[in-house]
Design an enzyme around this catalytic site. Structure first.
Site, PDB file in Angstrom:
ATOM      1  CD  GLU A  74      41.220  14.144  57.538  1.00 36.07           C
ATOM      2  OE1 GLU A  74      40.058  14.306  57.946  1.00 36.07           O
ATOM      3  OE2 GLU A  74      41.685  14.746  56.550  1.00 36.07           O
ATOM      4  CG  ASP A  76      38.816   8.038  61.475  1.00 39.59           C
ATOM      5  OD1 ASP A  76      38.308   8.828  62.288  1.00 39.59           O
ATOM      6  OD2 ASP A  76      38.224   7.028  61.048  1.00 39.59           O
ATOM      7  CD  GLU A 108      40.735  12.058  62.565  1.00 41.29           C
ATOM      8  OE1 GLU A 108      39.819  11.536  63.226  1.00 41.29           O
ATOM      9  OE2 GLU A 108      40.604  12.379  61.358  1.00 41.29           O
TER      10      GLU A 108
END
Length: 245
Positions: free
Chosen positions: A59, A63, A135
């Site tokens: 994640e 991002d 993400e």
């Protein structure tokens, strides 16, 4: 005791990975990356797995991958937009609600491995969980397929949103900002948001918020976060004050 990707492989059936690959339209060279992207921390906590075997590290990377891909596409697609306009548009595309909507479009929540508590509270469908999982998925795609493939993949995911933005001449307006402008345009004080209740378990709370204008409740909304509930309440208030509620 820690775990390895082999542990994750043993608890996430290959059939689920293949099914998601079918939805995505391509196969992973390293399926273990995709399996890792589907493991929520709550599953690790309940099954004695190390937290590092959840999708949280992916994640973090995803991002950055997402922001770069979106920034690149906006730079190419809107050559006359200034920095402020590009930043505002990017924010509308990478915000939690938009990412969750995209994740629902590929039914990502259905493939997630979550703990029993999160599952019972329908946590796999919360905006925060879906956005984080998306993400993580994008990071897995990046590590497996490379930068250019991932950029094109992300562009395909947000194409509908980009088309909508182009047609509207800009990004969709934040409902709280829109409500505030509407209220101030009528010479009234800014809206006040009141937390009415917070129910459910810690891992899956549901907040209810009311918004008041000129001493009157003009809208109410719910959400997995206070900010989501406030936005929902603002949308209702806009409809009411516009005569459509």
């Amino acid at each position: 005791m820690g775990s390895s990707r082999d542990d994750i492989a043993s608890i996430n059936p290959l059939t689920s990975v293949k099914a998601l690959e079918s939805v995505l339209g391509f196969s992973f060279k390293d399926p273990s990356l995709l399996r890792l992207a589907l493991v929520h921390r709550s599953y690790c906590n309940e099954n004695g797995l190390d937290p590092s075997e959840s999708y949280e590290r992916l994640e973090f990377l995803g991002d950055a991958v997402l922001e770069l891909a979106v920034s690149t596409e906006l730079y190419r697609r809107f050559p006359d937009a200034d920095e402020g306009e590009l930043t505002k548009t990017r924010s509308s595309l990478v915000r939690r609600e938009t990412l969750a909507q995209i994740a629902r479009g590929i039914d990502l929540g259905n493939y997630l491995l979550v703990g029993k508590g999160v599952h019972a509270g329908n946590g796999r469908e919360q905006d925060s969980v879906l956005a984080a999982a998306l993400e993580a998925l994008l990071a897995a795609v990046y590590l497996d397929q490379g930068n250019e493939f991932t950029r094109q993949f992300i562009t395909s995911l947000i194409d509908a949103e980009l088309t909508q933005i182009e047609g509207a001449g800009g990004p969709p307006e934040n409902p709280k900002s829109k409500l505030q402008e509407m209220v101030q345009g009528r010479g009234l004080n800014p809206p006040r948001y009141l937390l009415v209740s917070s129910e459910g378990p810690d891992h899956g709370p549901v907040f209810t918020v009311e918004v008041m204008v000129d001493g009157q409740v003009v809208g109410a909304g719910t959400g997995g976060k206070k900010s989501e509930a406030e936005s929902a309440a603002a949308r209702v208030a806009i409809a009411v004050l516009s005569g459509n509620g």
